[in-house]
Design a protein around this motif. Structure first.
Motif, short mmCIF file in Angstrom:
data_model
loop_
_atom_site.label_atom_id
_atom_site.label_comp_id
_atom_site.label_asym_id
_atom_site.label_seq_id
_atom_site.Cartn_x
_atom_site.Cartn_y
_atom_site.Cartn_z
N GLY A 158 -26.18 -12.55 40.12
CA GLY A 158 -25.84 -11.42 41.24
C GLY A 158 -25.07 -11.97 42.23
O GLY A 158 -24.23 -12.88 42.13
N ASN A 159 -25.17 -11.36 43.56
CA ASN A 159 -24.55 -11.66 44.65
C ASN A 159 -25.45 -11.92 45.82
O ASN A 159 -26.78 -11.03 45.83
CB ASN A 159 -23.44 -10.82 45.17
CG ASN A 159 -22.39 -10.96 44.31
OD1 ASN A 159 -21.48 -9.88 43.86
ND2 ASN A 159 -22.18 -12.01 43.36
N LEU A 160 -25.29 -12.79 46.74
CA LEU A 160 -25.97 -12.84 48.29
C LEU A 160 -25.03 -13.04 49.27
O LEU A 160 -24.13 -14.01 49.00
CB LEU A 160 -27.00 -13.67 47.95
CG LEU A 160 -27.89 -13.99 49.31
CD1 LEU A 160 -28.93 -12.82 49.42
CD2 LEU A 160 -28.85 -15.33 49.36
N GLU A 161 -25.01 -12.11 50.12
CA GLU A 161 -24.17 -12.48 51.21
C GLU A 161 -25.02 -12.80 52.53
O GLU A 161 -25.94 -12.44 52.96
CB GLU A 161 -23.71 -10.90 51.66
CG GLU A 161 -22.57 -10.99 52.92
CD GLU A 161 -22.33 -9.41 53.44
OE1 GLU A 161 -21.45 -9.11 52.78
OE2 GLU A 161 -22.84 -9.00 54.30
N VAL A 162 -24.43 -14.12 53.14
CA VAL A 162 -25.07 -14.57 54.04
C VAL A 162 -24.25 -14.67 55.27
O VAL A 162 -23.13 -15.15 55.23
CB VAL A 162 -25.41 -16.33 53.60
CG1 VAL A 162 -26.29 -16.79 54.85
CG2 VAL A 162 -26.17 -16.30 52.39
N ARG A 163 -24.62 -14.03 56.37
CA ARG A 163 -23.90 -13.93 57.75
C ARG A 163 -24.32 -14.92 58.69
O ARG A 163 -25.46 -14.93 58.79
CB ARG A 163 -24.22 -12.37 58.23
CG ARG A 163 -23.11 -12.28 59.51
CD ARG A 163 -23.74 -10.86 60.22
NE ARG A 163 -22.94 -9.72 59.40
CZ ARG A 163 -23.11 -8.37 59.86
NH1 ARG A 163 -23.47 -8.29 60.99
NH2 ARG A 163 -22.33 -7.58 59.15
N PHE A 164 -23.38 -15.74 59.24
CA PHE A 164 -23.51 -16.46 60.45
C PHE A 164 -22.83 -15.64 61.66
O PHE A 164 -21.94 -14.89 61.33
CB PHE A 164 -23.02 -17.97 60.12
CG PHE A 164 -23.72 -18.72 59.18
CD1 PHE A 164 -24.96 -19.37 59.39
CD2 PHE A 164 -23.25 -18.75 57.79
CE1 PHE A 164 -25.48 -20.15 58.48
CE2 PHE A 164 -23.90 -19.12 56.69
CZ PHE A 164 -24.73 -19.88 56.98
N PRO A 165 -22.93 -16.08 62.75
CA PRO A 165 -22.34 -15.65 63.82
C PRO A 165 -20.92 -15.29 63.77
O PRO A 165 -20.08 -14.36 64.24
CB PRO A 165 -22.99 -16.29 65.02
CG PRO A 165 -24.07 -16.73 64.87
CD PRO A 165 -24.10 -16.92 63.27
N GLN A 166 -20.29 -16.38 63.43
CA GLN A 166 -18.72 -16.40 63.08
C GLN A 166 -18.21 -16.49 61.81
O GLN A 166 -16.92 -16.24 61.64
CB GLN A 166 -18.23 -18.17 63.77
CG GLN A 166 -19.06 -18.33 65.27
CD GLN A 166 -18.52 -17.23 66.27
OE1 GLN A 166 -17.39 -16.61 65.99
NE2 GLN A 166 -19.45 -17.09 67.32
N VAL A 167 -18.87 -16.50 60.78
CA VAL A 167 -18.33 -16.44 59.31
C VAL A 167 -19.68 -15.92 58.47
O VAL A 167 -20.66 -15.99 58.68
CB VAL A 167 -18.00 -17.91 58.90
CG1 VAL A 167 -19.24 -18.73 58.79
CG2 VAL A 167 -17.05 -17.61 57.65
N THR A 168 -18.92 -15.05 57.39
CA THR A 168 -19.93 -14.56 56.32
C THR A 168 -19.47 -15.19 54.91
O THR A 168 -18.27 -15.34 54.51
CB THR A 168 -19.59 -13.03 56.32
OG1 THR A 168 -20.15 -12.67 57.63
CG2 THR A 168 -20.53 -12.67 55.29
N TYR A 169 -20.27 -15.49 54.16
CA TYR A 169 -20.30 -16.16 52.84
C TYR A 169 -20.63 -15.14 51.70
O TYR A 169 -21.87 -14.76 51.89
CB TYR A 169 -20.67 -17.50 52.57
CG TYR A 169 -19.96 -18.38 53.36
CD1 TYR A 169 -18.83 -19.07 53.11
CD2 TYR A 169 -20.80 -18.85 54.46
CE1 TYR A 169 -18.17 -19.99 54.03
CE2 TYR A 169 -20.30 -20.05 55.43
CZ TYR A 169 -18.94 -20.31 55.17
OH TYR A 169 -18.49 -21.39 56.11
N LEU A 170 -20.08 -14.93 50.46
CA LEU A 170 -20.76 -14.09 49.77
C LEU A 170 -20.90 -15.12 48.38
O LEU A 170 -20.04 -15.81 47.79
CB LEU A 170 -19.54 -13.19 49.09
CG LEU A 170 -19.95 -12.29 47.98
CD1 LEU A 170 -21.10 -11.49 48.35
CD2 LEU A 170 -18.98 -11.18 47.49
N LEU A 171 -22.11 -15.28 48.17
CA LEU A 171 -22.59 -16.25 47.05
C LEU A 171 -22.47 -15.51 45.86
O LEU A 171 -23.04 -14.33 45.49
CB LEU A 171 -23.95 -16.73 47.19
CG LEU A 171 -23.95 -18.10 48.25
CD1 LEU A 171 -23.48 -17.77 49.56
CD2 LEU A 171 -25.42 -18.70 48.33
#
Length: 275
Positions: free
Chosen positions: A44-57
């Protein structure tokens, strides 16, 4: 923002677990922990958000979340994720006190995946599931080999002054968080909270958005929404009662915030995933 305490597994000096999210858009609200965290997306997918950037795993992707990094996550698709959480003192001991003092790790999802890391994590995950004495020893040895690879190829220098400043902000944000956690069911205006912590409202608004990555009102709604989610899942409370219990003060405001985050109304989500 929650400060999450990490307790190692019984047989390891770190914590291992896997989680699955079967409900699309399941949110894990903004939090941080002193321990570092490695995420390995299996399905599947996991979206991880930091204050300045977002990653979609996506499947096969890895992400290393360094100590004291503010982050949140959601699951756009049902997923399975393997998680390794390393207490700060363990990483420092393994790196001769250099991790978080002289360097951090920079392991992010890339189009060209590092198959050495994937292979190591697959082996660690397989051995972890066996839970035998021999498998436990292999998990420890393979984890050290993984850390050696990260040190060799994925470390970046740390500016100590920046780290000290960041920790200062984390302490103040932790205090704000504790206040919100105690009072989320009450009306919480930015001006009111700014006054409690002796901030000018305009400065507090900018400060919060800069270091949390979301506005104060968005964060308060995230906290309320997380509390409401569990009541929607685990109780027979009406949607009106859930809204009132969590500071929304009207079904309409609860409906709007819920649908914005989950793409369904509370009633639709409960019917689809919890019945």
């Amino acid at each position: 923002m929650k400060h999450e305490m990490i307790s190692p597994n019984e047989h390891y000096p770190f914590k291992l677990f896997s989680f699955t999210s079967r409900n699309p858009d399941r949110l894990i609200s903004t939090h941080w922990h002193e321990s570092a965290e490695l995420l390995y997306c299996l399905k599947g997918n996991l979206e991880v958000r930091f204050p300045q950037v977002t990653y979609l795993l996506e499947p096969g992707d890895t992400l290393f979340i360094n100590s004291n990094m503010i982050h949140s996550s959601r699951s756009p698709l049902p997923n399975e994720v393997f998680v390794m959480q390393f207490p700060l003192h363990f990483l420092q001991e393994m790196t001769q006190e250099q991790y978080n003092e002289h360097f951090l790790f920079n392991l992010i999802p890339l189009k060209q995946k590092d198959h050495r890391i994937q292979q190591m994590l697959d082996q660690i995950f397989d051995d972890y599931q066996k839970d035998t004495l021999a498998a436990n020893l292999l998990v420890k040895s393979r984890t050290l080999a993984l850390l050696a690879l990260l040190v060799e190829e994925y470390r970046i220098p740390l500016a100590s002054q920046k780290s000290i400043k960041s920790l200062k902000h984390l302490e103040r944000l932790k205090q704000v968080n504790e206040y919100v956690q105690k009072n989320y069911h009450q009306p919480l205006k930015l001006e009111q909270v700014a006054e409690v912590f002796n901030y000018d409202p305009a400065y507090f608004s900018r400060f919060f958005k800069k270091y949390m990555g979301i506005s104060f009102s968005e964060y308060v709604n995230t906290v309320r929404l997380e509390k409401a989610y569990y009541q929607l899942r685990d109780t027979d409370m009406t949607v009106l009662a859930i809204a009132m219990a969590n500071g929304f003060f009207s079904v309409k405001s609860f409906y709007n915030v819920f649908k914005k985050n989950y793409n369904l109304s509370p009633q639709q989500y409960r019917k689809k995933y919890f019945h």
